[in-house]
Design a protein around this motif. Structure first.
Motif, PDB file in Angstrom:
ATOM      1  N   GLU A 118      54.609  16.958  45.348  1.00 49.11           N
ATOM      2  CA  GLU A 118      55.411  15.808  45.800  1.00 49.11           C
ATOM      3  C   GLU A 118      56.764  16.223  46.353  1.00 49.11           C
ATOM      4  N   VAL A 119      57.260  17.373  45.932  1.00 50.64           N
ATOM      5  CA  VAL A 119      58.576  17.835  46.367  1.00 50.64           C
ATOM      6  C   VAL A 119      58.557  18.332  47.823  1.00 50.64           C
ATOM      7  N   LEU A 120      57.370  18.599  48.357  1.00 53.42           N
ATOM      8  CA  LEU A 120      57.242  19.122  49.720  1.00 53.42           C
ATOM      9  C   LEU A 120      57.087  17.992  50.731  1.00 53.42           C
ATOM     10  N   ASN A 121      57.678  18.182  51.918  1.00 51.01           N
ATOM     11  CA  ASN A 121      57.452  17.221  52.992  1.00 51.01           C
ATOM     12  C   ASN A 121      56.183  17.606  53.752  1.00 51.01           C
ATOM     13  N   GLU A 122      55.791  16.785  54.704  1.00 51.95           N
ATOM     14  CA  GLU A 122      54.528  16.995  55.424  1.00 51.95           C
ATOM     15  C   GLU A 122      54.483  18.355  56.125  1.00 51.95           C
ATOM     16  N   GLU A 123      55.564  18.733  56.757  1.00 54.44           N
ATOM     17  CA  GLU A 123      55.610  20.019  57.463  1.00 54.44           C
ATOM     18  C   GLU A 123      55.452  21.185  56.482  1.00 54.44           C
ATOM     19  N   GLU A 124      56.115  21.101  55.337  1.00 49.21           N
ATOM     20  CA  GLU A 124      56.015  22.157  54.329  1.00 49.21           C
ATOM     21  C   GLU A 124      54.599  22.241  53.754  1.00 49.21           C
ATOM     22  N   ILE A 125      53.981  21.095  53.555  1.00 48.16           N
ATOM     23  CA  ILE A 125      52.597  21.086  53.054  1.00 48.16           C
ATOM     24  C   ILE A 125      51.675  21.755  54.067  1.00 48.16           C
ATOM     25  N   ASN A 126      51.841  21.432  55.343  1.00 49.58           N
ATOM     26  CA  ASN A 126      51.009  22.051  56.384  1.00 49.58           C
ATOM     27  C   ASN A 126      51.230  23.559  56.444  1.00 49.58           C
ATOM     28  N   GLN A 127      52.471  23.986  56.320  1.00 45.58           N
ATOM     29  CA  GLN A 127      52.808  25.409  56.310  1.00 45.58           C
ATOM     30  C   GLN A 127      52.166  26.105  55.108  1.00 45.58           C
ATOM     31  N   TYR A 128      52.313  25.502  53.956  1.00 48.25           N
ATOM     32  CA  TYR A 128      51.761  26.061  52.724  1.00 48.25           C
ATOM     33  C   TYR A 128      50.235  26.140  52.816  1.00 48.25           C
ATOM     34  N   LEU A 129      49.626  25.112  53.377  1.00 42.61           N
ATOM     35  CA  LEU A 129      48.175  25.092  53.552  1.00 42.61           C
ATOM     36  C   LEU A 129      47.725  26.245  54.447  1.00 42.61           C
ATOM     37  N   ARG A 130      48.426  26.476  55.545  1.00 40.73           N
ATOM     38  CA  ARG A 130      48.070  27.588  56.451  1.00 40.73           C
ATOM     39  C   ARG A 130      48.183  28.928  55.727  1.00 40.73           C
ATOM     40  N   ILE A 131      49.223  29.090  54.932  1.00 41.43           N
ATOM     41  CA  ILE A 131      49.406  30.334  54.188  1.00 41.43           C
ATOM     42  C   ILE A 131      48.273  30.521  53.177  1.00 41.43           C
ATOM     43  N   GLN A 132      47.949  29.466  52.437  1.00 45.52           N
ATOM     44  CA  GLN A 132      46.875  29.553  51.445  1.00 45.52           C
ATOM     45  C   GLN A 132      45.536  29.860  52.114  1.00 45.52           C
ATOM     46  N   GLU A 133      45.256  29.222  53.231  1.00 48.67           N
ATOM     47  CA  GLU A 133      44.007  29.480  53.956  1.00 48.67           C
ATOM     48  C   GLU A 133      43.931  30.934  54.414  1.00 48.67           C
ATOM     49  N   LYS A 134      45.045  31.483  54.853  1.00 50.72           N
ATOM     50  CA  LYS A 134      45.101  32.881  55.276  1.00 50.72           C
ATOM     51  C   LYS A 134      44.823  33.808  54.093  1.00 50.72           C
ATOM     52  N   LEU A 135      45.419  33.508  52.944  1.00 55.38           N
ATOM     53  CA  LEU A 135      45.200  34.323  51.753  1.00 55.38           C
ATOM     54  C   LEU A 135      43.755  34.215  51.256  1.00 55.38           C
ATOM     55  N   VAL A 136      43.191  33.018  51.276  1.00 53.34           N
ATOM     56  CA  VAL A 136      41.798  32.824  50.854  1.00 53.34           C
ATOM     57  C   VAL A 136      40.857  33.594  51.780  1.00 53.34           C
ATOM     58  N   LYS A 137      41.134  33.565  53.072  1.00 55.74           N
ATOM     59  CA  LYS A 137      40.311  34.317  54.032  1.00 55.74           C
ATOM     60  C   LYS A 137      40.361  35.808  53.712  1.00 55.74           C
ATOM     61  N   ARG A 138      41.531  36.313  53.366  1.00 56.63           N
ATOM     62  CA  ARG A 138      41.681  37.724  53.007  1.00 56.63           C
ATOM     63  C   ARG A 138      40.833  38.056  51.780  1.00 56.63           C
ATOM     64  N   ILE A 139      40.864  37.189  50.791  1.00 54.89           N
ATOM     65  CA  ILE A 139      40.063  37.400  49.581  1.00 54.89           C
ATOM     66  C   ILE A 139      38.577  37.409  49.926  1.00 54.89           C
ATOM     67  N   GLN A 140      38.143  36.443  50.736  1.00 54.29           N
ATOM     68  CA  GLN A 140      36.730  36.368  51.118  1.00 54.29           C
ATOM     69  C   GLN A 140      36.294  37.577  51.932  1.00 54.29           C
ATOM     70  N   ARG A 142      37.543  40.569  51.740  1.00 56.31           N
ATOM     71  CA  ARG A 142      37.429  41.705  50.816  1.00 56.31           C
ATOM     72  C   ARG A 142      36.153  41.624  49.985  1.00 56.31           C
ATOM     73  N   ARG A 143      35.786  40.421  49.556  1.00 61.25           N
ATOM     74  CA  ARG A 143      34.532  40.253  48.801  1.00 61.25           C
ATOM     75  C   ARG A 143      33.330  40.657  49.645  1.00 61.25           C
ATOM     76  N   ASN A 144      33.362  40.247  50.897  1.00 62.83           N
ATOM     77  CA  ASN A 144      32.239  40.540  51.792  1.00 62.83           C
ATOM     78  C   ASN A 144      32.121  42.025  52.114  1.00 62.83           C
ATOM     79  N   GLN A 145      33.212  42.764  52.003  1.00 64.87           N
ATOM     80  CA  GLN A 145      33.193  44.204  52.262  1.00 64.87           C
ATOM     81  C   GLN A 145      32.547  44.950  51.087  1.00 64.87           C
ATOM     82  N   ASN A 146      32.609  44.373  49.910  1.00 62.78           N
ATOM     83  CA  ASN A 146      32.054  45.063  48.724  1.00 62.78           C
ATOM     84  C   ASN A 146      30.611  44.820  48.534  1.00 62.78           C
TER      85      ASN A 146
END
Length: 146
Positions: A118-140, A142-146
């Motif tokens: 709730e403390v984040l505005n719409e722009e911050e939420i969108n930014q945070y979402l992009r960062i999380q999606e990037k990190l999740v992709k990195r994890i996936q 790495r999993r696929n490489q193993n």
């Protein structure tokens, strides 16, 4: 890469996770933690499974999975199914009470995160979402490489 900022980020993530876990645990009416909830979620999604399969899927040792299964069975949130043809084959299955506990856990989890974000505005939420999606992709990746 600025090591000081990475260290600050790690500390902030740990603090946020710890606070969320404490808030969740306080609100959740069942005497179980996150690990058994993850197991219930797997059982709901994929149906009855052997404990060995569950341990591999959620990343726990066989011993830890045995403890989790025992706790879930004792609380009647899961039950053991025995194969009539091979009594050594035992699967764990979520019960109606387990379904109810999992639904409660998911609702509390949503509330905890909604209050946090709730403390984040719409722009911050969108930014945070992009960062999380990037990190999740990195994890996936790495999993696929193993």
């Amino acid at each position: 890469m600025n090591q000081t900022n990475i260290f600050k980020l790690i500390q902030a993530i740990e603090q946020m996770n710890n606070d969320n876990i404490m808030r969740f645990t306080k609100a959740f009416s069942y005497p179980i933690g996150i690990s058994p909830i993850l197991v219930l979620s797997e059982l709901r999604t994929k149906g009855p499974q052997k404990q060995v399969e569950l341990a591999e899927t959620v990343g726990y040792t066989k011993g830890a999975m045995t403890n989790i299964a025992n706790k879930l069975v004792n609380l009647e949130l899961a039950e053991r199914l025995y194969d009539e043809n091979d009594r050594r084959t035992i699967k764990l299955k979520i019960t109606a009470a387990g379904e109810q506990a999992l639904t409660e856990a998911q609702n509390i989890g949503k509330d905890v995160f909604t209050q946090l974000f709730e403390v984040l505005n719409e722009e911050e939420i969108n930014q945070y979402l992009r960062i999380q999606e990037k990190l999740v992709k990195r994890i996936q990746d790495r999993r696929n490489q193993n």
